[in-house]
Write a protein that holds these residues in place. Structure first.
Motif, PDB file in Angstrom:
ATOM      1  N   PHE A  11      41.446  29.881  41.992  1.00  0.00           N
ATOM      2  CA  PHE A  11      40.925  31.397  42.245  1.00  0.00           C
ATOM      3  C   PHE A  11      41.286  31.968  43.560  1.00  0.00           C
ATOM      4  CE2 PHE A  11      36.898  30.515  39.475  1.00  0.00           C
ATOM      5  CZ  PHE A  11      37.694  30.712  38.298  1.00  0.00           C
ATOM      6  N   CYS A  12      41.474  33.070  43.475  1.00  0.00           N
ATOM      7  CA  CYS A  12      41.826  33.696  45.040  1.00  0.00           C
ATOM      8  C   CYS A  12      40.184  34.312  45.243  1.00  0.00           C
ATOM      9  CB  CYS A  12      42.810  35.069  44.884  1.00  0.00           C
ATOM     10  SG  CYS A  12      42.001  36.491  43.816  1.00  0.00           S
ATOM     11  N   MET A  13      40.032  34.627  46.407  1.00  0.00           N
ATOM     12  CA  MET A  13      38.631  35.003  47.157  1.00  0.00           C
ATOM     13  C   MET A  13      38.065  35.929  46.124  1.00  0.00           C
ATOM     14  SD  MET A  13      37.310  37.884  48.755  1.00  0.00           S
ATOM     15  CE  MET A  13      38.248  38.587  49.818  1.00  0.00           C
ATOM     16  N   GLY A  14      38.793  37.041  45.895  1.00  0.00           N
ATOM     17  CA  GLY A  14      38.177  38.074  44.845  1.00  0.00           C
ATOM     18  C   GLY A  14      37.575  37.749  43.552  1.00  0.00           C
ATOM     19  N   VAL A  15      38.588  36.789  42.823  1.00  0.00           N
ATOM     20  CA  VAL A  15      38.225  36.222  41.551  1.00  0.00           C
ATOM     21  C   VAL A  15      37.048  35.298  41.768  1.00  0.00           C
ATOM     22  CG1 VAL A  15      39.270  34.945  39.548  1.00  0.00           C
ATOM     23  CG2 VAL A  15      40.651  36.635  40.651  1.00  0.00           C
ATOM     24  N   THR A  94      33.438  44.042  42.392  1.00  0.00           N
ATOM     25  CA  THR A  94      35.007  44.337  42.828  1.00  0.00           C
ATOM     26  C   THR A  94      35.065  43.489  44.100  1.00  0.00           C
ATOM     27  OG1 THR A  94      34.179  46.595  42.305  1.00  0.00           O
ATOM     28  CG2 THR A  94      36.163  46.357  43.473  1.00  0.00           C
ATOM     29  N   CYS A  95      36.511  43.160  44.204  1.00  0.00           N
ATOM     30  CA  CYS A  95      36.849  42.351  45.287  1.00  0.00           C
ATOM     31  C   CYS A  95      36.704  43.177  46.769  1.00  0.00           C
ATOM     32  CB  CYS A  95      38.250  42.028  45.347  1.00  0.00           C
ATOM     33  SG  CYS A  95      39.181  41.167  46.656  1.00  0.00           S
ATOM     34  N   PRO A  96      36.160  42.404  47.637  1.00  0.00           N
ATOM     35  CA  PRO A  96      36.044  43.369  48.880  1.00  0.00           C
ATOM     36  C   PRO A  96      37.105  43.938  49.312  1.00  0.00           C
ATOM     37  CG  PRO A  96      34.989  41.273  49.129  1.00  0.00           C
ATOM     38  CD  PRO A  96      35.554  41.078  47.941  1.00  0.00           C
ATOM     39  N   ARG A  97      38.586  43.443  49.084  1.00  0.00           N
ATOM     40  CA  ARG A  97      39.703  43.825  49.560  1.00  0.00           C
ATOM     41  C   ARG A  97      39.940  45.060  48.893  1.00  0.00           C
ATOM     42  NH1 ARG A  97      43.079  38.279  50.481  1.00  0.00           N
ATOM     43  NH2 ARG A  97      41.869  37.542  52.462  1.00  0.00           N
ATOM     44  N   VAL A  98      39.723  45.179  47.553  1.00  0.00           N
ATOM     45  CA  VAL A  98      40.020  46.521  46.789  1.00  0.00           C
ATOM     46  C   VAL A  98      38.812  47.500  47.303  1.00  0.00           C
ATOM     47  CG1 VAL A  98      39.764  47.268  44.209  1.00  0.00           C
ATOM     48  CG2 VAL A  98      40.777  44.988  44.801  1.00  0.00           C
ATOM     49  N   VAL A  99      37.749  47.065  47.365  1.00  0.00           N
ATOM     50  CA  VAL A  99      36.697  48.185  47.872  1.00  0.00           C
ATOM     51  C   VAL A  99      37.305  48.717  49.234  1.00  0.00           C
ATOM     52  CG1 VAL A  99      34.388  48.347  48.906  1.00  0.00           C
ATOM     53  CG2 VAL A  99      34.749  46.921  46.898  1.00  0.00           C
ATOM     54  N   GLN A 160      48.709  48.916  45.632  1.00  0.00           N
ATOM     55  CA  GLN A 160      47.801  48.012  44.716  1.00  0.00           C
ATOM     56  C   GLN A 160      47.820  46.617  45.430  1.00  0.00           C
ATOM     57  OE1 GLN A 160      49.774  47.941  40.751  1.00  0.00           O
ATOM     58  NE2 GLN A 160      48.663  45.735  40.404  1.00  0.00           N
ATOM     59  N   THR A 161      46.801  46.309  45.479  1.00  0.00           N
ATOM     60  CA  THR A 161      46.632  45.023  46.306  1.00  0.00           C
ATOM     61  C   THR A 161      47.793  43.703  45.914  1.00  0.00           C
ATOM     62  OG1 THR A 161      44.827  44.280  44.599  1.00  0.00           O
ATOM     63  CG2 THR A 161      44.329  45.175  47.098  1.00  0.00           C
ATOM     64  N   THR A 162      48.191  43.784  44.618  1.00  0.00           N
ATOM     65  CA  THR A 162      49.093  42.727  44.190  1.00  0.00           C
ATOM     66  C   THR A 162      50.412  43.239  44.056  1.00  0.00           C
ATOM     67  OG1 THR A 162      48.511  43.315  41.929  1.00  0.00           O
ATOM     68  CG2 THR A 162      47.412  41.294  42.893  1.00  0.00           C
ATOM     69  N   GLN A 163      50.603  44.317  44.852  1.00  0.00           N
ATOM     70  CA  GLN A 163      52.004  45.113  44.916  1.00  0.00           C
ATOM     71  C   GLN A 163      53.253  44.318  45.455  1.00  0.00           C
ATOM     72  OE1 GLN A 163      54.939  46.949  44.006  1.00  0.00           O
ATOM     73  NE2 GLN A 163      53.050  48.163  43.435  1.00  0.00           N
ATOM     74  N   ILE A 188      48.045  45.697  50.958  1.00  0.00           N
ATOM     75  CA  ILE A 188      48.663  44.417  49.844  1.00  0.00           C
ATOM     76  C   ILE A 188      47.776  43.078  50.351  1.00  0.00           C
ATOM     77  CG2 ILE A 188      50.740  42.752  49.399  1.00  0.00           C
ATOM     78  CD1 ILE A 188      52.321  45.022  49.501  1.00  0.00           C
ATOM     79  N   CYS A 189      47.261  42.498  49.256  1.00  0.00           N
ATOM     80  CA  CYS A 189      46.557  41.403  49.600  1.00  0.00           C
ATOM     81  C   CYS A 189      47.688  40.155  49.504  1.00  0.00           C
ATOM     82  CB  CYS A 189      45.643  41.034  48.505  1.00  0.00           C
ATOM     83  SG  CYS A 189      45.005  39.596  48.621  1.00  0.00           S
ATOM     84  N   ASP A 190      47.584  39.374  50.545  1.00  0.00           N
ATOM     85  CA  ASP A 190      48.606  38.385  50.752  1.00  0.00           C
ATOM     86  C   ASP A 190      48.318  37.143  50.042  1.00  0.00           C
ATOM     87  OD1 ASP A 190      46.389  37.463  52.268  1.00  0.00           O
ATOM     88  OD2 ASP A 190      47.304  36.998  54.046  1.00  0.00           O
TER      89      ASP A 190
END
Ligand code: SF4
Length: 576
Positions: A11-15, A94-99, A160-163, A188-190
């Motif tokens: 899991f990543c943080m958001g999931v 919703t993942c805080p990074r997407v928020v 998109q965060t996973t771009q 982008i989320c790393d």
């Protein structure tokens, strides 16, 4: 065989946050629980949700009731409003990074900016982000796409965060050259990038890589593709049942990685499956030794032996005469207590250690008998030690057996769910440690009529602390399985990082306390030798944290060996 687990596996943080919210929802909210669309792309987790009564809702009804969770990717704001209007209690997972990306778009849209999102137009996250841009949102998937857009007076570019980082960089470089008034936000989320970089690096180091995760999960499939492009074999499995042990035995080193939607309990189960692989390169004795370890751990014989060894070490440290009765109390009481614990804890073992769960389900009756028999032998031995040890052990046994009973009637605290001892957060971890501490130090001291109060206190504190460290460590490893069954352990309350920090401090404190006992001198020189035990445990924790030690039978055996080690060291000390 060398096995490496990727540090970024799972899991990543958001999931993780979204899954934990969904797992906690049935016990936190009244009424039915829904998720708006599948929360993650993992069939095992989704079937777990449905077992827990969490239903997937694809269409928003006109009228509804209950609680609904919004997935980590987020949704357009109007969908959120529709859910509220329908009558749902909306929980936003919703993942805080997407928020963060949503709020960048929202605040700029309000100021009249157009939004260019670099991403996949059908991806749920992008659909959600577009909702915040209103009629001024555009999606581009490549440099060519953005060249075809009109020139805006004011615009922002987000990703998109996973771009893919390269595509985003080429677009932002182009924008800087051609439309330098556009504001660019690298959103982008790393997490994905790091996971892919690690699998690329690991592929170079091993013969094959096991990629664990849903066959319909895009990011998991991408990991398997990376392994293949590196020229190595990729085994993409959803569960341990899909492992081909024969194929695995042909490789001498393997890495295990997993997609962002794969829970740690599935990764652990796959690792345990790999452990069963025939160790052709090490000879039959290695497999045999592993099977012996597994049997000793499953039956709790090794844990009981450890309790006996710890009791022996403590008696020697407190300079008490060694008695068979005291050793028997420690061995049989601990054995009985641990078997009962396992018999009642099968729900969490189903996720944390399915092999143990199957063993306990298959052998329920003989194990119950063994637990009762060892409990009875422990009590007889305590009776031989004297009245006080006997009544103390009997009280501890009765308390232990009432662990699962509802002690507070429901009418006293209406609706209070903490009515059993087991409902108190961390109670099991603390009670196990106290029970070990009393049976290995206090009872032998009382029986011998020792009046060395400080020495007994320190010995008790040390033995209890050491067992607390061991049990808390296992609790950290079992966090996801425990959360699924609603068990409240200390690591679940304070989080993994804090638990490890506390655990390390506790073990250092145990090292200091026993060495101080030797300096004062409350104890003989043996205490300096025993100070190695918490340091040994500390090393295991550090190695595990750094990924140098993998969870499984071997690691569990090493942790339990800690107590056997204390007995062996005491024996050697006595000998010389
Ligand atoms: S990949 Fe990053 S942005 Fe997406 S859910 Fe995971 S942590 Fe959040």
């Amino acid at each position: 065989m060398k096995v490496i687990i990727a540090k970024t596996a799972g899991f990543c943080m958001g999931v993780r946050r979204a899954v934990e919210m969904a797992l906690d929802a049935p016990s936190s909210y009244q009424g039915p629980i829904f998720t708006y669309g599948p929360l993650i792309h993992n069939p095992q987790v989704l079937s777990l949700f449905s077992e827990k009564g969490v239903v997937i809702l694809d269409q928003i009804p006109e009228k509804g009731h209950g609680t609904i969770l919004i997935r980590a990717h987020g949704v357009p704001p109007e969908k959120k409003e529709l859910l509220k209007k329908a009558g749902f209690n909306v929980i936003d997972a919703t993942c805080p990074r997407v928020v963060k990306v949503q709020s960048i778009i929202k605040s700029h849209t309000n100021k009249g900016y157009s939004t260019i999102i670099v991403g996949d137009k059908d991806h749920p996250e992008v659909v959600g982000l577009l909702g915040y841009a209103g009629s001024m949102g555009y999606v581009v998937g490549s440099l060519e796409d953005i060249k075809h857009l009109p020139v805006f007076e004011q615009a922002i570019i987000v990703a998109q965060t996973t771009q893919n980082q390269k595509i985003f960089q080429s677009i932002s470089a182009w924008a800087e050259q051609n439309h330098c008034h556009y504001k660019v936000f690298d959103t982008i989320c790393d997490s994905t990038e790091k996971r892919q970089m690690e699998v690329r690096r690991l592929s170079k180091m091993v013969d094959a890589v096991i990629v664990v995760g849903g066959k319909n999960s895009g990011n998991t499939r991408r990991l398997a593709e990376i392994v293949k492009t590196e020229g190595k074999t990729a085994f993409h499995v959803e569960t341990e049942d899909e492992l081909n042990l024969e194929n695995l035995s042909k490789v001498s080193s393997i890495a295990i990685t997993a997609g962002a939607s794969t829970p740690s309990w599935i990764i652990k189960r796959v690792l345990r499956g790999v452990e069963k692989k025939p160790l052709s390169n090490k000879g039959w004795w290695s497999t045999f030794f592993l099977e012996v370890q597994r049997f000793l751990l499953l039956t709790n014989i090794y844990v009981a032996l450890g309790a006996g060894c710890l009791c022996y070490a403590m008696m020697r440290m407190m300079e008490l005469p060694i008695t068979v009765a005291a050793l028997a109390v420690a061995v049989f009481y601990v054995m009985s207590m641990h078997i009962f614990n396992r018999l009642t804890g099968r729900a969490e073992d189903k996720y944390n250690d399915p092999e143990r769960e199957q063993f306990y389900s298959r052998n329920k009756m003989p194990l119950k008998f063994l637990a009762l028999l060892s409990g009875a032998v422990g009590l007889i031995a305590a009776y031989k030690m004297g009245q006080v040890p006997f009544w103390t052990l009997l009280t501890m046994s009765l308390l232990g057996s009432s662990y699962n009973l509802r002690l507070i009637p429901s009418w006293i605290f209406n609706g209070n769910k903490r009515r059993r001892i087991r409902d108190l957060p961390g109670s099991k971890t603390i009670l196990i440690a106290l029970a070990w501490g009393v049976s290995t130090t206090v009872l032998p001291a009382i029986s011998a009529g020792s009046n060395r109060f400080f020495a007994i206190c320190i010995a008790f504190l040390w033995a209890t602390g050491l067992v607390l460290g061991r049990t808390a460590f296992f609790d950290v490893l079992d966090m996801q399985g425990d959360r699924i069954v609603g068990k409240e352990t200390i690591p679940l309350l304070i989080g993994e990082k804090k638990s490890f920090r506390l655990l390390k401090r506790l073990l250092l404190f145990m090292t200091v306390i026993i060495s101080t006992g030797g300096v004062l001198p409350l104890f003989s020189g043996l205490s300096f030798l025993l100070a190695i035990c918490p340091l040994f445990m500390l090393l295991i924790v550090v190695f595990y944290e750094r990924g140098n030690m993998l969870p499984g039978v071997r690691m569990e055996f090493r942790v339990e060996s800690l107590f056997v080690f204390s007995g062996v060291m005491t024996f050697i000390y006595e000998w010389f």
